[in-house]
Enzyme design. Structure first.
Site, PDB file in Angstrom:
ATOM      1  N   GLY A 194      40.546  42.664  50.216  1.00 27.98           N
ATOM      2  CA  GLY A 194      41.009  42.905  51.577  1.00 27.98           C
ATOM      3  C   GLY A 194      42.274  43.693  51.802  1.00 27.98           C
ATOM      4  O   GLY A 194      42.241  44.828  52.278  1.00 27.98           O
ATOM      5  N   THR A 242      44.443  44.966  49.676  1.00 28.89           N
ATOM      6  CA  THR A 242      44.511  46.145  48.806  1.00 28.89           C
ATOM      7  C   THR A 242      43.650  47.263  49.375  1.00 28.89           C
ATOM      8  O   THR A 242      44.080  48.420  49.460  1.00 28.89           O
ATOM      9  CB  THR A 242      44.062  45.784  47.371  1.00 28.89           C
ATOM     10  OG1 THR A 242      44.906  44.741  46.871  1.00 28.89           O
ATOM     11  CG2 THR A 242      44.132  46.984  46.455  1.00 28.89           C
ATOM     12  N   ASP A 287      37.649  38.241  45.452  1.00 28.31           N
ATOM     13  CA  ASP A 287      37.510  38.268  43.993  1.00 28.31           C
ATOM     14  C   ASP A 287      36.084  37.898  43.597  1.00 28.31           C
ATOM     15  O   ASP A 287      35.494  38.503  42.698  1.00 28.31           O
ATOM     16  CB  ASP A 287      38.484  37.285  43.328  1.00 28.31           C
ATOM     17  CG  ASP A 287      39.942  37.626  43.584  1.00 28.31           C
ATOM     18  OD1 ASP A 287      40.270  38.827  43.627  1.00 28.31           O
ATOM     19  OD2 ASP A 287      40.746  36.691  43.736  1.00 28.31           O
TER      20      ASP A 287
END
Length: 147
Positions: free
Chosen positions: A39, A41, A65
């Protein structure tokens, strides 16, 4: 795999600027590829690098992840760049470990620091032909009676 790669990108909060700097330095090498990022990043990458094809997932602690891990297990992610902050505790540490485990299990190239990322991005395998060896887990699956 050859040519365009599906690349996972993740960076812990204290490493996000490092990742952005690394992407800026390697922008031309990354443009031909598709990036799937957790999100925050992914949002930062989109803001700064409009030339890149970026698909944001959920935030890491909210399942991002695990979304990347699912892509690895399904053979839809070719490599992972995950800049980890080794000095900070992470409340979703089990999710991080699961993602790293899947990268190892399915033998995809993975970089957890900038030096390794530099080696991967400059490798001739980045754009050339590469077929990763996948271990046959059939005996393990049969042992458990699963299909």
């Amino acid at each position: 795999m050859k040519g365009q790669r599906n690349i996972g990108m993740v960076a812990h909060d204290e490493r996000k600027e490092d990742l952005l700097d690394w992407v800026q330095h390697n922008l031309q090498a990354l443009i031909p590829h598709r990036i799937f990022a957790t999100g925050t990043t992914g949002g930062l990458l989109r803001q700064r690098f409009g030339d890149l094809t970026i698909t944001p997932m959920k935030s890491g602690p909210l399942g991002g992840d695990q979304q990347l891990g699912s892509m690895i297990a399904e053979g839809r992610l070719d490599m992972l760049f995950f800049l980890i902050d080794p000095m900070a505790p992470h409340p979703h540490d089990v999710d991080i470990k699961a993602l790293l485990r899947l990268a190892v299990l399915y033998n995809i190239p993975a970089a957890y620091n900038r030096s390794t990322a530099d080696f991967l991005i400059t490798s001739p395998f980045m754009t050339g032909e590469y077929i990763p060896e996948i271990k046959d887990y059939t005996p393990y699956v049969k042992r458990l009676g699963a299909k």
